[in-house]
Design a protein around this motif. Structure first.
Motif, PDB file in Angstrom:
ATOM      1  N   THR A 132      40.699  40.117  37.028  1.00 30.46           N
ATOM      2  CA  THR A 132      41.038  41.367  37.704  1.00 30.46           C
ATOM      3  C   THR A 132      41.665  42.328  36.705  1.00 30.46           C
ATOM      4  O   THR A 132      42.412  41.907  35.833  1.00 30.46           O
ATOM      5  CB  THR A 132      42.028  41.073  38.843  1.00 30.46           C
ATOM      6  OG1 THR A 132      41.389  40.247  39.793  1.00 30.46           O
ATOM      7  CG2 THR A 132      42.478  42.335  39.529  1.00 30.46           C
ATOM      8  N   ILE A 146      44.180  40.052  46.168  1.00 28.32           N
ATOM      9  CA  ILE A 146      43.225  40.816  45.378  1.00 28.32           C
ATOM     10  C   ILE A 146      42.102  39.867  44.993  1.00 28.32           C
ATOM     11  O   ILE A 146      42.347  38.820  44.381  1.00 28.32           O
ATOM     12  CB  ILE A 146      43.906  41.440  44.151  1.00 28.32           C
ATOM     13  CG1 ILE A 146      44.942  42.456  44.627  1.00 28.32           C
ATOM     14  CG2 ILE A 146      42.893  42.111  43.262  1.00 28.32           C
ATOM     15  CD1 ILE A 146      45.876  42.912  43.575  1.00 28.32           C
ATOM     16  N   LEU A 147      40.909  40.200  45.378  1.00 31.06           N
ATOM     17  CA  LEU A 147      39.777  39.315  45.141  1.00 31.06           C
ATOM     18  C   LEU A 147      39.438  39.281  43.651  1.00 31.06           C
ATOM     19  O   LEU A 147      39.754  40.228  42.923  1.00 31.06           O
ATOM     20  CB  LEU A 147      38.575  39.794  45.952  1.00 31.06           C
ATOM     21  CG  LEU A 147      38.778  39.829  47.457  1.00 31.06           C
ATOM     22  CD1 LEU A 147      37.499  40.256  48.144  1.00 31.06           C
ATOM     23  CD2 LEU A 147      39.195  38.473  47.985  1.00 31.06           C
ATOM     24  N   ASN A 149      37.591  39.549  40.094  1.00 27.39           N
ATOM     25  CA  ASN A 149      36.714  40.535  39.448  1.00 27.39           C
ATOM     26  C   ASN A 149      36.873  41.950  40.001  1.00 27.39           C
ATOM     27  O   ASN A 149      35.943  42.737  39.947  1.00 27.39           O
ATOM     28  CB  ASN A 149      35.243  40.110  39.571  1.00 27.39           C
ATOM     29  CG  ASN A 149      35.003  38.739  39.007  1.00 27.39           C
ATOM     30  OD1 ASN A 149      35.432  38.427  37.915  1.00 27.39           O
ATOM     31  ND2 ASN A 149      34.365  37.893  39.784  1.00 27.39           N
ATOM     32  N   SER A 150      38.036  42.256  40.542  1.00 25.38           N
ATOM     33  CA  SER A 150      38.257  43.610  41.044  1.00 25.38           C
ATOM     34  C   SER A 150      38.805  44.488  39.929  1.00 25.38           C
ATOM     35  O   SER A 150      39.384  44.008  38.967  1.00 25.38           O
ATOM     36  CB  SER A 150      39.272  43.615  42.188  1.00 25.38           C
ATOM     37  OG  SER A 150      39.035  42.581  43.070  1.00 25.38           O
ATOM     38  N   GLY A 165      39.405  44.515  47.120  1.00 29.49           N
ATOM     39  CA  GLY A 165      38.397  44.038  46.194  1.00 29.49           C
ATOM     40  C   GLY A 165      37.415  45.125  45.850  1.00 29.49           C
ATOM     41  O   GLY A 165      37.361  46.164  46.504  1.00 29.49           O
ATOM     42  N   ARG A 167      34.914  47.326  42.711  1.00 28.53           N
ATOM     43  CA  ARG A 167      35.082  48.159  41.522  1.00 28.53           C
ATOM     44  C   ARG A 167      34.623  49.547  41.846  1.00 28.53           C
ATOM     45  O   ARG A 167      33.424  49.756  41.925  1.00 28.53           O
ATOM     46  CB  ARG A 167      34.250  47.611  40.363  1.00 28.53           C
ATOM     47  CG  ARG A 167      34.643  46.244  39.934  1.00 28.53           C
ATOM     48  CD  ARG A 167      33.697  45.799  38.873  1.00 28.53           C
ATOM     49  NE  ARG A 167      34.121  44.497  38.355  1.00 28.53           N
ATOM     50  CZ  ARG A 167      33.473  43.852  37.404  1.00 28.53           C
ATOM     51  NH1 ARG A 167      32.403  44.370  36.879  1.00 28.53           N
ATOM     52  NH2 ARG A 167      33.892  42.688  36.987  1.00 28.53           N
ATOM     53  N   ALA A 169      38.464  49.170  43.355  1.00 27.68           N
ATOM     54  CA  ALA A 169      38.932  48.394  44.501  1.00 27.68           C
ATOM     55  C   ALA A 169      39.243  49.305  45.672  1.00 27.68           C
ATOM     56  O   ALA A 169      39.672  50.440  45.498  1.00 27.68           O
ATOM     57  CB  ALA A 169      40.174  47.615  44.111  1.00 27.68           C
TER      58      ALA A 169
END
Lengths: 216, 580
Positions: A132, A146-147, A149-150, A165, A167, A169
């Motif tokens: 992240t 926060i998921l 790869n955000s 989450g 991109r 976020a």
């Protein structure tokens, strides 16, 4: 066996444990140690980079004579910073000068592996997934998930109890009422799988003491 | 799936229980096997998507003694707040201003990230206010400069933005708009009179000359609403009973008037139909006349600037006017407000969760979690239990790579949050539903789970009578030998674990389907995920509910215990079956 000799045996391990129970990996890269405060029972894993050297320069009053060490990173209790993460205080360019601002991370925060964090404030019981990126001056409130790869855009404020989450976020949901509640004191007995399932003996957003204890 | 393997979902049967037909009718039907099959929960059923929840999302109604999911609770809004500035917005403002923040909170119309107010001040020529200011997106670097909007002040962005149109044009206020409409109407009537008198045909040209472009969305709306208001006003008979205006569009006042009529006047008069309202007939009344030149211009523009100047559908729908086409028409989006909500049981109306009304507080006044009332199931691979914690295992079990056809043992761990010991019966179909059929066996389907007593009891009891651990662990660390059918694996104070044997099925089928690709055999998305439906039935004796005791106090004495039963379906996601 006397105490000092027992201490001497310890350095074989991966972590250096401080008096307040902080566990700092020998393989972590920490700069500006004087500007970093750890609340106790906090884990800094291997390859974590804490940029304590980027401390606020403006705030120091030089007139008082005594140098006040400015805090750049303050981390609460039972917080876990996983491998490969970078914690860098946010900066802003104002009138041609770079100014760093102190950042604050609360208690029981889990930072997933390989994250880059520049938030100004992260409250307690926040779970940050792996890989992240948190851009400067983000404010994260309590009980946020926060998921992985955000990418959280700069200056974003994440209200409490939300799931974030994407991109960039965005808030995509709410954590359930039972988020972070470990079921009925089940944590101690089994030592296995009391979370939503799986192998961990801790719950996302819950008390991370068990996790901290298990890290050796 | 948002959750990593292995996970457990709990099924709330709130919807299905309502549509279950009468069982007596069912019994008359010939095939009972079908009935049996239907009762087996299928996690692949599309409907299951709406009944499976992770345990932490479920609430528990103590009066109904049932799990409550998001579908079987009623939400009531406690307050509104802006997620960006975290200010509370009173409900009166919500009614008047809508559900958007009226401060400086804006989201980027291109990428949705929150925008910041930046200064465009020229350092060589600083202005007194520090302005001009713009809204800029820190993520995609879109800014209001691209639509030609700059602000004089860095506060009150909303009020400034409502006055500036794209390209810096001023947007008239509603009052100005009304005045303008009146002026034009007068002009038109004058023109008509003149036309009638002179009979000249030059009216379209003069009209065009005065018009600057097609009317905006707001213009049309205000024209139309003004037209309808005038229509309603003309319909309203002058009523001696109400000195002030009666709004016909409000149902309450309408029904009040109807009641008045029915009591005093004859039926015939009541039945009298109002004359049908006229529809808008001109632009000033809100009529939109299709203009083919506009379409042609749009096509020309796409030709010239390409697709990149057009908007995606999500960007369009986020806009206040969702009919726009081009990026030059974008407006910053005011951030949507969030709510804090309490939850009630849909059947008995008891409060299940109630957060503290303060925005900054994250605590709850009432919170009845299923976590504290329902057995918690969790799964893990058995092989990893022998690895000491701490030492990173080189052979950590890969849940995303289950081997087809090889019996794998999993440990199902059940922990009891209740203060009474419970008897558990587990049931599962022997093969999992779906195209990949995996064989599942629960080695010990019936057992007891201890009460959730004090943690110290555990420590004391375990020191007195150590938990019987499997003794015969193989040299390779695989405790294969001690897995026995009908026996639990391990137990503790308030938990018991049992073994589940799973033989994952074959991806693509085991049959000799070489050379042909049957569309039936094609796997859907996530078809290779191994999910086991497990039916859980609990039996325990608990203290009689305080309320029930109060009702039936004549019979029951204090401390009466009652037998309770609970049953629900769960779905355990084990992992993904590897491709052969």
């Amino acid at each position: 066996m006397s105490r000092p000799s027992a201490r001497k045996a310890a350095p074989k391990g991966e972590y250096i444990e401080t008096d307040s129970g902080n566990k700092v990996s020998r393989r972590s890269a920490i700069t500006g140690t004087a500007n970093i405060t750890l609340g106790g029972r906090t884990v800094i894993m291997a390859d974590v980079h804490l940029r304590g050297d980027l401390h606020p320069t403006r705030a120091v009053p030089s007139s008082s004579g005594k140098d006040v060490t400015p805090t750049s990173i303050s981390i609460g209790r039972c917080t876990v910073i996983s491998t490969g993460s970078v914690i860098k205080p946010p900066c802003r360019i104002s009138r041609g000068q770079v100014h760093y601002y102190p950042m604050k991370i609360g208690d029981n925060v889990f930072v997933g592996p390989h994250s880059t964090i520049s938030a100004i404030s992260i409250a307690s019981h926040v779970h940050i997934g792996d890989h992240t990126t948190i851009h400067p001056f983000v404010i994260i409130k309590e009980n946020v998930k926060i998921l992985p790869n955000s990418v959280i855009p700069a200056n974003m404020v994440i209200p409490s109890s939300s799931v974030v989450g994407g991109r960039p976020a965005r808030v995509i949901g709410e954590v359930g009422e039972g988020w972070g509640v470990s079921g009925g004191g089940a944590g101690v007995g089994g030592g296995l799988g009391v979370g939503g399932g799986g192998e961990k003996s801790w719950v996302e957003g819950g008390d991370l003491r068990e996790l901290v204890r298990s890290i050796k | 799936m948002a959750q990593p393997f292995p996970y457990t979902y709990y099924s709330c049967d709130c919807y299905d229980s309502k549509i279950t037909p009468n069982p007596s009718k069912r019994a008359s039907q010939p095939p009972p096997a079908d009935d049996e099959d239907e009762r087996t929960f299928d996690p692949r059923n599309p409907r299951s998507n709406y009944s499976l929840y992770p345990l932490e999302h479920l609430l528990y109604c103590e009066d109904c003694q049932q799990i409550r999911c998001q579908r079987c609770v009623i939400e009531e809004t406690l307050n509104w707040f802006c997620p960006s500035c975290l200010f509370e917005v009173p409900s009166s403002v919500i009614k008047s201003d809508g559900n958007r923040c009226t401060r400086n909170c804006y989201n980027c119309p291109v990428c949705t990230s929150p925008m910041t107010v930046n200064s465009l001040e020229n350092p060589a020529d600083p202005s007194s206010s520090g302005g001009p200011w713009i809204l800029a997106c820190p993520y995609c670097h879109w800014s209001t400069v691209e639509i030609g909007i700059e602000f004089e002040k860095h506060t009150g962005i909303t009020s400034q933005l409502t006055r500036i149109g794209n390209g810096g044009k001023a947007i008239p206020t509603p009052k100005e708009r009304d005045k303008e409409r009146e002026r034009r109407k007068e002009l038109e009537t004058m023109k008509k009179d003149r036309d009638v008198l002179s009979g000249s045909e030059d009216s379209p040209t003069t009209d065009r000359g005065r018009d600057d472009g097609p009317p905006s969305h707001d213009d049309i709306f205000s024209n139309l609403s003004a037209f309808y208001k005038s229509q309603i006003a003309s319909q309203t008979p002058s009523n001696p009973f109400s000195p002030h205006e009666i709004n016909f569009s409000s149902p309450s006042s309408f029904s009040r008037i109807m009641n008045l009529y029915s009591s005093t006047t004859s039926k015939k008069q009541k039945r009298e139909k109002p004359a049908p309202m006229r529809e808008a007939a001109s632009v000033l009344e809100g009529l939109i006349i299709h203009d083919p030149s506009e379409d042609a211009a749009a096509i020309e523009r796409i030709k010239k600037e390409g697709w990149s100047s057009t908007l995606s559908s999500t960007q369009k729908f986020a806009q206040p006017i969702p009919t726009i086409r081009f990026d030059s028409e974008l407006r910053p989006i005011a951030s949507l407000l969030c709510t804090k909500r309490g939850k009630r049981c849909r059947s008995c109306r008891h409060i299940l969760s109630k957060p503290e009304s303060k925005i900054t507080s994250t605590r709850y006044k009432i919170k009845l979690l299923a976590l504290n009332h329902i057995l918690r199931l969790s799964l893990r691979a058995l092989s990893t239990t022998t690895i000491q914690p701490g030492t990173p295992s080189p052979l950590a079990f890969d849940y995303n790579n289950l081997k087809s056809g090889i019996p794998t043992h999993f440990l199902l761990h059940l922990s009891n949050p209740l203060f009474d010991p419970i008897r558990v019966t587990l049931a599962t179909p022997s093969t999992t539903p779906g195209k990949i059929q995996s064989r599942v066996t629960i080695l010990c389907p019936q057992f007891e789970v201890g009460a959730n007593t004090d943690v110290w009891d555990d420590a004391l009891s375990s020191s007195l009578s150590p938990i019987k651990k499997p003794t015969s662990i193989g040299p390779d660390g695989q405790p294969q030998t001690s897995i026995e059918a009908g026996k639990i694996w391990d137990r503790g104070r308030n938990w018991t674990s049992v073994i589940i044997e799973v033989i994952p099925g074959f991806v693509g089928g085991i049959g000799f389907s070489v050379g042909k690709s049957d569309p039936e055999d094609e796997l859907d998305e996530d078809e290779d995920v191994l999910e086991i439906p497990i039916f859980v039935r609990l039996e325990f004796e608990a203290d009689v509910n305080a309320e029930e005791r109060g009702l039936g106090d004549s019979r029951g004495e204090r401390g009466a215990r009652e037998k309770r039963e609970e049953a629900f379906w769960t779905v355990v996601g084990v992992g993904r079956i590897a491709k052969m």
